[in-house]
Enzyme design. Structure first.
Site, mmCIF file in Angstrom:
data_model
loop_
_atom_site.group_PDB
_atom_site.id
_atom_site.type_symbol
_atom_site.label_atom_id
_atom_site.label_comp_id
_atom_site.label_asym_id
_atom_site.label_seq_id
_atom_site.Cartn_x
_atom_site.Cartn_y
_atom_site.Cartn_z
ATOM 1 N N PHE A 20 0.846 -1.238 0.012
ATOM 2 C CA PHE A 20 0.031 -0.007 0.084
ATOM 3 C C PHE A 20 0.811 1.341 0.037
ATOM 4 O O PHE A 20 2.174 1.503 0.815
ATOM 5 C CB PHE A 20 -1.019 0.207 1.212
ATOM 6 C CG PHE A 20 -1.885 -0.853 1.625
ATOM 7 C CD1 PHE A 20 -3.080 -1.003 0.836
ATOM 8 C CD2 PHE A 20 -1.420 -2.156 1.964
ATOM 9 C CE1 PHE A 20 -4.048 -1.866 1.093
ATOM 10 C CE2 PHE A 20 -2.428 -3.264 2.296
ATOM 11 C CZ PHE A 20 -3.631 -3.195 1.500
ATOM 12 N N ASP A 21 0.388 2.061 -0.875
ATOM 13 C CA ASP A 21 1.044 3.474 -0.580
ATOM 14 C C ASP A 21 0.475 3.994 0.712
ATOM 15 O O ASP A 21 -0.594 3.616 1.072
ATOM 16 C CB ASP A 21 0.677 4.204 -1.605
ATOM 17 C CG ASP A 21 0.808 5.916 -1.499
ATOM 18 O OD1 ASP A 21 2.115 6.264 -1.473
ATOM 19 O OD2 ASP A 21 -0.244 6.691 -1.349
ATOM 20 N N ALA A 22 1.157 4.897 1.543
ATOM 21 C CA ALA A 22 0.833 5.508 2.675
ATOM 22 C C ALA A 22 0.004 6.800 2.371
ATOM 23 O O ALA A 22 -1.202 6.845 2.959
ATOM 24 C CB ALA A 22 2.079 5.521 3.479
#
Length: 242
Positions: A20-22
């Site tokens: 996941f991107d944050a």
């Protein structure tokens, strides 16, 4: 046909992990607008948007640029770029940012609001035995605080920061951190981002991609589309449905 079901064809291989991107994906970067509105009435939303846009501009600038005859790296950590972007955004909007206000806003950025479905989705993946992680532009200290503040401790197997290679996304070396940590080819990893440019960069790299289009934005006009497009983090679970 269910209109809420993520669009596009089923991914070619069963994924072995999810990254996941944050910022923008697990963490609401625009939640700082609430505090910004309190500090600068009538300008909170505009400040939040411009701050984010300039932050990303700076990551691209320091990744693609070199300085002096030796072509030295001009890399700066994400925290420093975020602070510089805030100062720029305030100046562009004609806002007089005091040192105290800068500290307040930057502290808020350390503790961004998490999207409400995060824990549910990460727990569902954990229950299925799927390896999960964050692959982010954020530097390690920022990510450590953000993960704890969002209550995601114990739900992520990896927290990967591009700071270790001093190259921001969408540089391919940034995306390669995921395949190296997971010991999987990109085609067996789902990469999830709510940023269209990030989803495109990850697609070019070879990941199975989910673009979480939370704000109903148009797709990018260049490059291949993401493998799937949805509107919530929950849509990642469709990759694992029979």
């Amino acid at each position: 046909m269910d209109k809420n079901r993520p669009r596009t064809a089923r991914a070619p291989q069963l994924p072995g992990a999810v990254l996941f991107d944050a910022y923008g994906t697990l963490l609401d970067v625009y939640s700082v607008g609430l505090l910004a509105e309190q500090l600068f009435p009538g300008h909170g939303q505009a400040l939040g948007v411009l701050w984010r846009d300039k932050q990303i501009d700076y990551t691209r600038l320091v990744t693609t640029s070199r300085s002096g005859p030796e072509r030295a790296s001009v890399y700066q950590p994400f925290w420093e770029l975020t602070s510089a972007a805030l100062r720029y955004a305030c100046k562009k909007l004609g806002l007089d940012l005091s040192a105290g206000q800068e500290q307040q806003l930057m502290n808020q950025y350390r503790h961004l609001s998490a999207f409400p479905e995060n824990r549910e989705v990460l727990q569902a993946l954990k229950n299925r035995g799927i390896v999960t992680g964050i692959l982010s532009n954020g530097d390690p200290d920022m990510l450590g605080v953000a993960v704890r503040s969002a209550g995601l401790d114990g739900l992520l197997d990896h927290v990967l920061s591009v700071d270790s290679i001093r190259q921001y996304k969408t540089h391919p070396d940034a995306y390669a951190l995921g395949t190296q940590a997971l010991s999987l080819p990109a085609a067996q990893v789902v990469f999830v981002s709510s940023n269209g440019w990030d989803a495109l960069g990850a697609t070019w790299f070879g990941y199975q991609t989910l673009w979480v289009n939370r704000y109903k934005l148009p797709p990018e006009e260049i490059g291949p589309p993401p493998v799937r497009t949805g509107h919530s983090l929950r849509d990642v679970l469709s990759f694992f449905e029979p």
